[in-house]
Every structure is written in C-alpha cells, then in structure tokens.
Design an enzyme around this catalytic site. Structure first.
Site, mmCIF file in Angstrom:
data_model
loop_
_atom_site.group_PDB
_atom_site.id
_atom_site.type_symbol
_atom_site.label_atom_id
_atom_site.label_comp_id
_atom_site.label_asym_id
_atom_site.label_seq_id
_atom_site.Cartn_x
_atom_site.Cartn_y
_atom_site.Cartn_z
ATOM 1 N N GLU A 100 -1.250 -15.935 -10.573
ATOM 2 C CA GLU A 100 -0.295 -15.104 -11.304
ATOM 3 C C GLU A 100 1.136 -15.604 -11.123
ATOM 4 O O GLU A 100 1.900 -15.651 -12.086
ATOM 5 C CB GLU A 100 -0.429 -13.643 -10.885
ATOM 6 C CG GLU A 100 -1.737 -13.038 -11.363
ATOM 7 C CD GLU A 100 -1.802 -11.531 -11.182
ATOM 8 O OE1 GLU A 100 -0.764 -10.893 -10.904
ATOM 9 O OE2 GLU A 100 -2.910 -10.980 -11.338
ATOM 10 N N TYR B 32 0.840 -1.196 0.000
ATOM 11 C CA TYR B 32 0.000 0.000 0.000
ATOM 12 C C TYR B 32 0.878 1.251 0.000
ATOM 13 O O TYR B 32 0.622 2.200 -0.733
ATOM 14 C CB TYR B 32 -0.926 0.006 1.228
ATOM 15 C CG TYR B 32 -1.972 -1.090 1.187
ATOM 16 C CD1 TYR B 32 -3.189 -0.898 0.552
ATOM 17 C CD2 TYR B 32 -1.740 -2.321 1.779
ATOM 18 C CE1 TYR B 32 -4.146 -1.899 0.510
ATOM 19 C CE2 TYR B 32 -2.690 -3.332 1.742
ATOM 20 C CZ TYR B 32 -3.888 -3.117 1.106
ATOM 21 O OH TYR B 32 -4.835 -4.115 1.062
ATOM 22 N N SER C 260 2.919 -4.209 3.804
ATOM 23 C CA SER C 260 4.387 -4.105 3.827
ATOM 24 C C SER C 260 5.035 -5.334 4.449
ATOM 25 O O SER C 260 6.162 -5.691 4.109
ATOM 26 C CB SER C 260 4.819 -2.852 4.587
ATOM 27 O OG SER C 260 4.399 -1.703 3.896
ATOM 28 N N CYS D 160 -6.380 -4.889 -7.945
ATOM 29 C CA CYS D 160 -6.202 -4.523 -6.535
ATOM 30 C C CYS D 160 -5.730 -5.707 -5.689
ATOM 31 O O CYS D 160 -5.183 -5.505 -4.608
ATOM 32 C CB CYS D 160 -7.465 -3.895 -5.970
ATOM 33 S SG CYS D 160 -8.958 -4.870 -6.151
ATOM 34 N N HIS D 161 -5.880 -6.918 -6.202
ATOM 35 C CA HIS D 161 -5.378 -8.087 -5.472
ATOM 36 C C HIS D 161 -3.852 -8.078 -5.396
ATOM 37 O O HIS D 161 -3.274 -8.758 -4.555
ATOM 38 C CB HIS D 161 -5.873 -9.392 -6.112
ATOM 39 C CG HIS D 161 -5.454 -9.569 -7.529
ATOM 40 N ND1 HIS D 161 -6.158 -8.996 -8.579
ATOM 41 C CD2 HIS D 161 -4.409 -10.224 -8.084
ATOM 42 C CE1 HIS D 161 -5.559 -9.306 -9.708
ATOM 43 N NE2 HIS D 161 -4.483 -10.062 -9.432
ATOM 44 N N ASN E 7 -12.480 0.213 -5.908
ATOM 45 C CA ASN E 7 -12.184 -0.267 -7.258
ATOM 46 C C ASN E 7 -13.443 -0.869 -7.894
ATOM 47 O O ASN E 7 -13.948 -1.888 -7.428
ATOM 48 C CB ASN E 7 -11.065 -1.313 -7.187
ATOM 49 C CG ASN E 7 -10.633 -1.828 -8.546
ATOM 50 O OD1 ASN E 7 -11.175 -1.461 -9.578
ATOM 51 N ND2 ASN E 7 -9.648 -2.697 -8.535
#
Length: 141
Positions: A132, A74, A111, A105-106, A97
């Site tokens: 992915e 983010y 962090s 957004c996936h 979204n």
C-alpha cells in the site's frame, strides 16, 4: 513487488455476480489500487457484519475511515468506533474479521508503530502495508 502480470482466475464467466464483484475488487487492490475507490465494495453477508455489536462497528469503521496506504493504532480505531478504552476489544475484532484485505485489518498497528499480529502472519501484514505504501507513492507522482 512481483513482476508477474495480474490475472483473473479461469472460469470467470461461471462466477456469480457477487463473486465477480469480489474478484474485480481484489484484482484492483493488488494490480490497480487507484480503481478500488471507484469499485463497489463487495456485498457482505457474514452474520458478524450484520449484527449490532462493537466488533461489527469496529470493522465497519475500519472499512469506512482508514484509507488505502494509511495505518491506525488499535487505540485510535477504538476512539473512531466510539469507545476510547476498548483497544484490546479492537484486537479481538481484528481476529474476528471474516474478510481480511477487503476489511483492511492489516492497517491496524500498535501505538509504538510496530505492525502487531495478523491472522495471515506478520510477514503477510508487513507485505500488505508495504504494498500500500509503495502504490500510494506511485500514485502521488
């Protein structure tokens, strides 16, 4: 990964051109990911994506800069969008979204490396990220 063959929905000949474009893009995303880079991204007519706002800027930045098989935090996305202190606002943008998967957004994670929340549920987010990674690994061979 499902062993079921990818199929386009019935009645494709009756679809409008933008819907055909969207269907082709989604088919490629799930079944032939290497093709997504050569297909036009479906046209976006949602008001959120047409207005000049931080949310719109974040969504366009995500679409343009975070590629298939990549993930970004983010905070990193806030940096890319031009406001390094707006990590929480990026989370709000992800919740807003209007077209998840196409605007990926996936791919936005915490962090710490944890996946974080997702409107489609955390299991779906994990599946999309895994899909992915696996597809990117296949393409690398």
């Amino acid at each position: 990964e499902s062993s079921a063959a990818c199929e386009v929905c019935e009645g494709a000949e009756e679809m409008t051109e933008p819907l055909k474009q969207c269907s082709a893009w989604l088919h490629a995303y799930f079944c032939e990911p290497a093709r997504t880079t050569s297909l036009p991204v479906p046209a976006f007519h949602h008001p959120l994506l047409r207005q000049d706002s931080f949310t719109g800027q974040v969504l366009w930045t995500l679409l343009r800069d975070v590629k298939f098989g990549e993930a970004v935090s983010y905070k990193q996305l806030a940096d890319l969008a031009g406001n390094s202190r707006a990590a929480r606002a990026v989370g709000g943008a992800m919740r807003s979204n209007p077209i998840p998967i196409i605007i990926p957004c996936h791919r936005v994670i915490r962090s710490s490396g944890q996946s974080g929340n997702y409107g489609g549920g955390n299991l779906m987010k994990e599946w999309l990220l895994s899909h992915e990674r696996l597809q990117k690994e296949k393409l690398a061979y």
